[in-house]
Design a protein around this motif. Structure first.
Motif, PDB file in Angstrom:
ATOM      1  N   GLY A 161       0.823  -1.195   0.000  1.00 32.89           N
ATOM      2  CA  GLY A 161       0.000   0.000   0.000  1.00 32.89           C
ATOM      3  C   GLY A 161       0.860   1.248   0.000  1.00 32.89           C
ATOM      4  O   GLY A 161       2.097   1.201   0.042  1.00 32.89           O
ATOM      5  N   ILE A 162       0.185   2.393  -0.047  1.00 33.46           N
ATOM      6  CA  ILE A 162       0.839   3.702  -0.011  1.00 33.46           C
ATOM      7  C   ILE A 162       0.963   4.126   1.448  1.00 33.46           C
ATOM      8  O   ILE A 162      -0.013   4.077   2.206  1.00 33.46           O
ATOM      9  CB  ILE A 162       0.038   4.730  -0.810  1.00 33.46           C
ATOM     10  N   GLY A 163       2.148   4.538   1.848  1.00 31.51           N
ATOM     11  CA  GLY A 163       2.365   4.939   3.232  1.00 31.51           C
ATOM     12  C   GLY A 163       1.542   6.158   3.606  1.00 31.51           C
ATOM     13  O   GLY A 163       1.505   7.144   2.878  1.00 31.51           O
ATOM     14  N   VAL A 164       0.863   6.088   4.747  1.00 24.70           N
ATOM     15  CA  VAL A 164       0.047   7.227   5.191  1.00 24.70           C
ATOM     16  C   VAL A 164       0.906   8.365   5.711  1.00 24.70           C
ATOM     17  O   VAL A 164       0.441   9.497   5.819  1.00 24.70           O
ATOM     18  CB  VAL A 164      -0.951   6.767   6.275  1.00 24.70           C
ATOM     19  N   THR A 165       2.168   8.077   6.046  1.00 29.03           N
ATOM     20  CA  THR A 165       3.067   9.118   6.558  1.00 29.03           C
ATOM     21  C   THR A 165       3.983   9.648   5.474  1.00 29.03           C
ATOM     22  O   THR A 165       4.075  10.853   5.254  1.00 29.03           O
ATOM     23  CB  THR A 165       3.904   8.565   7.727  1.00 29.03           C
ATOM     24  N   THR A 166       4.673   8.741   4.791  1.00 30.63           N
ATOM     25  CA  THR A 166       5.626   9.161   3.749  1.00 30.63           C
ATOM     26  C   THR A 166       4.980   9.329   2.398  1.00 30.63           C
ATOM     27  O   THR A 166       5.580   9.914   1.496  1.00 30.63           O
ATOM     28  CB  THR A 166       6.751   8.113   3.635  1.00 30.63           C
ATOM     29  N   HIS A 167       3.731   8.789   2.212  1.00 32.74           N
ATOM     30  CA  HIS A 167       3.018   8.850   0.923  1.00 32.74           C
ATOM     31  C   HIS A 167       3.802   8.161  -0.191  1.00 32.74           C
ATOM     32  O   HIS A 167       3.645   8.502  -1.366  1.00 32.74           O
ATOM     33  CB  HIS A 167       2.716  10.300   0.524  1.00 32.74           C
ATOM     34  N   GLU A 168       4.661   7.196   0.174  1.00 32.77           N
ATOM     35  CA  GLU A 168       5.410   6.410  -0.792  1.00 32.77           C
ATOM     36  C   GLU A 168       4.939   4.959  -0.708  1.00 32.77           C
ATOM     37  O   GLU A 168       4.760   4.410   0.377  1.00 32.77           O
ATOM     38  CB  GLU A 168       6.918   6.491  -0.524  1.00 32.77           C
ATOM     39  N   ALA A 169       4.748   4.325  -1.863  1.00 37.93           N
ATOM     40  CA  ALA A 169       4.234   2.969  -1.911  1.00 37.93           C
ATOM     41  C   ALA A 169       5.339   1.977  -1.579  1.00 37.93           C
ATOM     42  O   ALA A 169       6.527   2.215  -1.832  1.00 37.93           O
ATOM     43  CB  ALA A 169       3.655   2.671  -3.281  1.00 37.93           C
ATOM     44  N   GLY A 170       4.956   0.827  -1.028  1.00 41.04           N
ATOM     45  CA  GLY A 170       5.915  -0.217  -0.724  1.00 41.04           C
ATOM     46  C   GLY A 170       5.203  -1.451  -0.210  1.00 41.04           C
ATOM     47  O   GLY A 170       3.989  -1.454   0.055  1.00 41.04           O
ATOM     48  N   TYR A 171       5.975  -2.554  -0.070  1.00 41.81           N
ATOM     49  CA  TYR A 171       5.447  -3.828   0.410  1.00 41.81           C
ATOM     50  C   TYR A 171       5.891  -4.010   1.855  1.00 41.81           C
ATOM     51  O   TYR A 171       7.082  -3.989   2.165  1.00 41.81           O
ATOM     52  CB  TYR A 171       5.988  -4.953  -0.464  1.00 41.81           C
ATOM     53  N   PHE A 172       4.915  -4.167   2.763  1.00 42.91           N
ATOM     54  CA  PHE A 172       5.167  -4.252   4.185  1.00 42.91           C
ATOM     55  C   PHE A 172       5.182  -5.716   4.624  1.00 42.91           C
ATOM     56  O   PHE A 172       4.231  -6.467   4.335  1.00 42.91           O
ATOM     57  CB  PHE A 172       4.087  -3.496   4.981  1.00 42.91           C
ATOM     58  N   LEU A 173       6.245  -6.130   5.325  1.00 43.81           N
ATOM     59  CA  LEU A 173       6.352  -7.440   5.942  1.00 43.81           C
ATOM     60  C   LEU A 173       6.486  -7.233   7.448  1.00 43.81           C
ATOM     61  O   LEU A 173       7.347  -6.459   7.898  1.00 43.81           O
ATOM     62  CB  LEU A 173       7.565  -8.212   5.406  1.00 43.81           C
ATOM     63  N   SER A 174       5.648  -7.899   8.226  1.00 40.83           N
ATOM     64  CA  SER A 174       5.641  -7.692   9.671  1.00 40.83           C
ATOM     65  C   SER A 174       5.893  -9.015  10.396  1.00 40.83           C
ATOM     66  O   SER A 174       5.537 -10.092   9.899  1.00 40.83           O
ATOM     67  CB  SER A 174       4.298  -7.106  10.128  1.00 40.83           C
ATOM     68  N   ARG A 175       6.505  -8.919  11.579  1.00 41.63           N
ATOM     69  CA  ARG A 175       6.800 -10.099  12.427  1.00 41.63           C
ATOM     70  C   ARG A 175       6.555  -9.701  13.864  1.00 41.63           C
ATOM     71  O   ARG A 175       7.040  -8.679  14.349  1.00 41.63           O
ATOM     72  CB  ARG A 175       8.250 -10.517  12.240  1.00 41.63           C
ATOM     73  N   ALA A 176       5.750 -10.518  14.568  1.00 39.09           N
ATOM     74  CA  ALA A 176       5.393 -10.207  15.945  1.00 39.09           C
ATOM     75  C   ALA A 176       6.557 -10.515  16.896  1.00 39.09           C
ATOM     76  O   ALA A 176       7.343 -11.447  16.676  1.00 39.09           O
ATOM     77  CB  ALA A 176       4.163 -10.997  16.354  1.00 39.09           C
ATOM     78  N   LEU A 177       6.699  -9.713  17.975  1.00 38.14           N
ATOM     79  CA  LEU A 177       7.663  -9.926  19.044  1.00 38.14           C
ATOM     80  C   LEU A 177       6.906 -10.413  20.273  1.00 38.14           C
ATOM     81  O   LEU A 177       5.886  -9.801  20.660  1.00 38.14           O
ATOM     82  CB  LEU A 177       8.421  -8.643  19.381  1.00 38.14           C
TER      83      LEU A 177
END
Length: 871
Positions: free
Chosen positions: A151-167
């Motif tokens: 998606g498009i970043g709501v802060t930087t307004h730059e698109a990218g693919y986000f990968l998340s990992r829980a701690l």
């Protein structure tokens, strides 16, 4: 050739041509099918390689969140309080990790979705402190340990693919997550090198990566309501207008390919091939140009058709030679008859020439009589050979003058003796005309005769030598042209006169409108004086009566007077804006105090109607007129509370580039799309609000005028049955202005806290309005003194509350006198002009400003707010 033979030949050629077309079509179709299958397999292999490259690029970073999830310092940052130095250390750690991996951004987020640290912490648009709880990759990691999302970043307004990992902590409880944002724009630059169009689409059919920027954020198919709500909730493509592609499938191919006619974008007929990316739920597509296959098919069709046509022509040629041998003998027999026939035709033609010469000698020239122009024909020897009667009429030539073979020079000398060649030398005029005939150059000119007749003269040379001249009478045309020019001049004069009249009428209308605005302002101001007095008396009466029925009657009277007061104040504002008396004072200020003030003022009104007013915190500073912006937002909130029957009203801000978008959300009945413009007109209101709280229809009209005055765009969106969102765009304050404004606020400290039982002074003339204010303060338990000016009370004990009649005082003088006091009181500045320079100076000094005459409810709320401000 006999009809039967002609028909047979026609059918033969039709058969040859049809068979040639059929052979060409079959060969071209076979070659096209074969070429498309090869192109399809090539496109499938190519898009598979692109898909493999995309998967490899993403897999390169999949292990990084898992590695960071084991870092003890990140665990400590999520479970233990962190100092500023600790937070800085975590930011630098993520910054180093991001620099080594060449990823776009690394972010550490707690279990509430708030970013605690990020690799871009140095950037102005840093992720630190932002709320990402609504993002799917946050929710997926908190629920399933892993997450992914493009998606498009709501802060930087730059698109990218986000990968998340829980701690997780020692008890396997999720305490937060680490997110890596991968920039995939480098793939697009690699795709640009291919002549084909390559793009990737998500599970909703939204194109998010494309070698051609015009394809990005387009839809492969229209979105349904569920997908639309999902995209709005996650803000996946925030700020992008998603328009569907328009195409028509034509032919299915193997391996999932198809031939498609593309209509938008209009690129014609192309091959479309795609492969899935199951792990991410995407599909990678390629639109391949098959013009080479189509060209090869055309060449194959042309070759097959040409070969068949050559063979057919060879067969026809052999048959034709056989027929020609048979025809030669028959031709010899017909030759003598044909020669006899030609000899007879030559004798007939000679007789016709002789007859024509006789007719020409008699001067009849019947072939020219049908022409409307006068015509005379000169041969190569410059002799007259033909003319018509129209020519003789135009020049009034006597009968018998013109004869076939007459030298044209003799005709010119006859006209010269009649004065038709001008006043110059006759021989020169004749020689000039003879020279035109000798050269044989075409010419066109106009000549006016002595009787006023205007002739258009056209001369053209003949192919075999000689000259033909035509004379057309264009007198009526010239007369009409002169009349049209005169009419045009008259019309231009009339238009100029009407323009001057319209300008004068416009000036009178504008002057009348200014007089009207001034009259309305004066009339409304005069009406407000007795109306406010009635409101004060009604408020005092409500506190005196004990009977329930009388108390309700007093409340109804006070409510009716309040509604009438609102209408008159709105009319007064509109009149001020129309007359140009409303002055705009732009300055930089923080939004949060303004939002808090609106929440305090209107929260009680919302609660009384069974609603909840939520104010979303905002840390931005804007550049605007604070008083006028507060009026806009106050009208938005009042309307939202008025038309919402249950639920809540929310006011918050979103950054949009260099502007701040302030939004007011309600859960009311919604506004039909056809009324989105009409509701901003005067006295236009919806019939869906509470019957006892309907306004006069002036609030949004004032909002619209204030928005245009401040150059702040205003708009709305609404869904029937779900609610409405009103918004206003306000410019953000620049960094230097924000710093100076912060320093200015530091130099002007807030008023000292006032106890409720403290004394109060009213400074101003003993007017009817001043007496009303004093009665209200005394009724609420404030010991009060009325002074003409501050110098009168020099030796007395100083009050904690100071009410100043701003229409009879100077802010600078009041400030100088207050500077000599040991403690600064809370100041309420009463004025009839909220937008005037004195009111603006009072606001900059931190004083509270109220419109004069005051509303009892507004005065009481302000006094209580001052008493509790610092408690």
């Amino acid at each position: 050739m006999t009809p039967s033979r002609s028909l047979r030949t026609w059918w033969t050629w039709c058969a040859v041509l049809l068979s040639t077309a059929a052979i060409a079509a079959v060969a071209g179709r076979w070659m096209l099918h074969h070429g498309l299958q090869e192109e399809n397999l090539l496109a499938h292999r190519q898009v598979s390689l692109y898909a493999q490259t995309l998967s490899q690029r993403i897999d390169r970073y999949r292990a990084l969140p898992d590695v960071l999830a084991l870092d003890a310092e990140l665990h400590a940052a999520l479970t233990q309080p962190q100092s500023a130095a600790d937070v800085r250390h975590i930011n630098q750690k993520l910054e180093r990790a991001n620099g080594a991996s060449k990823a776009s951004t690394l972010t550490l987020i707690n279990s509430n979705g708030i970013a605690l640290a990020a690799s871009n912490w140095r950037d102005p648009q840093s992720n630190v402190g932002e709320d990402y709880s609504f993002r799917p990759y946050v929710q997926q990691a908190l629920d399933h340990d892993h997450g992914s999302f493009y998606g498009i970043g709501v802060t930087t307004h730059e698109a990218g693919y986000f990968l998340s990992r829980a701690l997780v902590d020692g008890q396997r409880k999720i305490i937060g997550l680490v997110v890596i944002k991968i920039a995939l724009q480098e793939l697009e630059r690699e795709w640009v090198q291919t002549p084909d169009t390559v793009f990737a689409a998500d599970a909703h059919g939204v194109i998010f990566l494309a070698s051609d920027p015009s394809w990005r954020y387009r839809l492969l198919h229209p979105l349904n309501a569920t997908d639309t709500r999902e995209l709005e909730r996650t803000q996946q493509y925030s700020g992008q207008a998603l328009h569907p592609l328009r195409y028509q499938p034509q032919e299915a191919l193997r391996e999932g390919g198809a031939m498609v006619q593309w209509q938008d974008p209009a690129i014609g007929r192309k091959l479309w091939q795609s492969v899935p990316l199951p792990e991410d739920g995407w599909r990678l597509h390629i639109v391949h140009d098959v013009s080479s296959s189509e060209s090869a098919a055309w060449w194959a069709a042309a070759a097959a058709g040409g070969t068949w046509l050559a063979l057919s022509l060879l067969v026809l040629y052999m048959r034709q030679r056989q027929r020609m041998t048979a025809m030669r003998q028959r031709s010899r027999e017909e030759l003598e008859a044909l020669l006899k026939q030609h000899a007879q035709e030559l004798r007939s033609a000679q007789d016709g020439i002789v007859q024509a010469a006789k007719l020409a000698d008699e001067g009849l020239s019947h072939g020219l009589e049908h022409l409307p122009q006068g015509v005379v024909v000169i041969d190569a020897a410059l002799n007259v050979v033909a003319w018509n009667s129209r020519y003789m009429d135009l020049f009034k030539l006597p009968a018998g003058l013109l004869k076939v073979g007459m030298p044209v020079e003799a005709l010119y000398r006859h006209n010269a003796r009649r004065g038709m060649l001008g006043n110059g030398a006759i021989d020169e005029a004749i020689e000039r005309r003879m020279q035109y005939l000798r050269v044989g150059s075409p010419h066109v000119r106009e000549s006016e005769k002595a009787d006023g007749t205007v002739l258009e003269i056209r001369g053209n040379p003949l192919p075999g030598g000689g000259f033909v001249t035509s004379y057309a009478d264009i007198t009526s045309y010239k007369t009409a042209a002169r009349d049209l020019r005169s009419l045009a001049d008259a019309l231009e004069k009339r238009i100029a006169d009407r323009t001057r009249d319209l300008d004068a009428a416009k000036h009178e209308a504008e002057q009348a409108n200014r007089y009207k605005s001034k009259f309305v302002a004066a009339a409304v101001h005069d009406l407000l004086q007795p109306l406010n007095a009635a409101r004060v008396f009604a408020s005092l009466l409500r506190q005196q009566v004990q009977d329930a029925e009388a108390l309700q009657l007093a409340r109804n009277v006070e409510g009716a007077l309040s509604a009438q007061d609102d209408i008159l104040n709105s009319l007064l504002d509109i009149a001020r804006m129309e007359s140009g008396q409303l002055v705009v004072q732009l300055r930089n200020f923080a939004m949060q105090p303004l939002l808090d003030t609106l929440g305090n003022q209107l929260g009680v009104l919302a609660a009384s109607n069974g609603l909840t007013l939520k104010v979303v915190p905002c840390h931005y500073r804007v550049c605007s007129d604070e008083a006028l912006l507060r009026r806009i937002l106050q009208n938005f909130l009042s309307n939202a509370i008025r038309y919402t029957r249950q639920g809540r009203v929310v006011i918050g801000c979103r950054r949009a580039g260099n502007q701040l978008r302030i939004e007011v959300h309600d859960q009311g009945p919604g506004i039909p799309e056809g009324l989105h413009q009409e509701i901003f007109e005067e006295f236009r209101r919806l019939e869906t609000g509470r019957q006892h709280e309907r306004g006069a229809g002036l609030g949004l009209a004032i909002v619209d005028r204030l928005g245009k005055l401040l150059h702040h765009p205003i708009g709305l969106r609404s869904k029937l049955g779900q609610g409405t969102v009103f918004w206003v765009y306000v410019p953000l304050a620049n960094a230097e202005a924000a710093d100076s404004a912060t320093q200015s606020n530091t130099e002007n400290p807030a008023p000292i806290t006032m106890q409720h039982d403290a004394s109060a002074w009213y400074v101003g003339p003993s007017s009817h309005a001043g007496q009303q204010v004093c009665q209200l303060l005394q009724r609420w338990g404030y010991p009060l003194q009325m002074l003409d000016n501050l110098e009168v009370g020099t030796d007395t004990a100083k009050p904690r509350l100071l009410v100043v009649d701003g229409d009879n005082a100077q802010p600078d003088l009041v400030a100088q006198q207050l500077a000599q006091w040991r403690k600064t009181p809370s100041v309420i500045w009463l004025t009839q002009d909220l937008a005037g320079p004195h009111s603006q100076q009072a606001q900059r000094r931190g004083w509270s400003v109220l419109a004069h005459p005051v509303k009892p409810a507004a005065l009481r709320a302000l006094v209580n707010q001052l008493a509790l401000r610092h408690s």
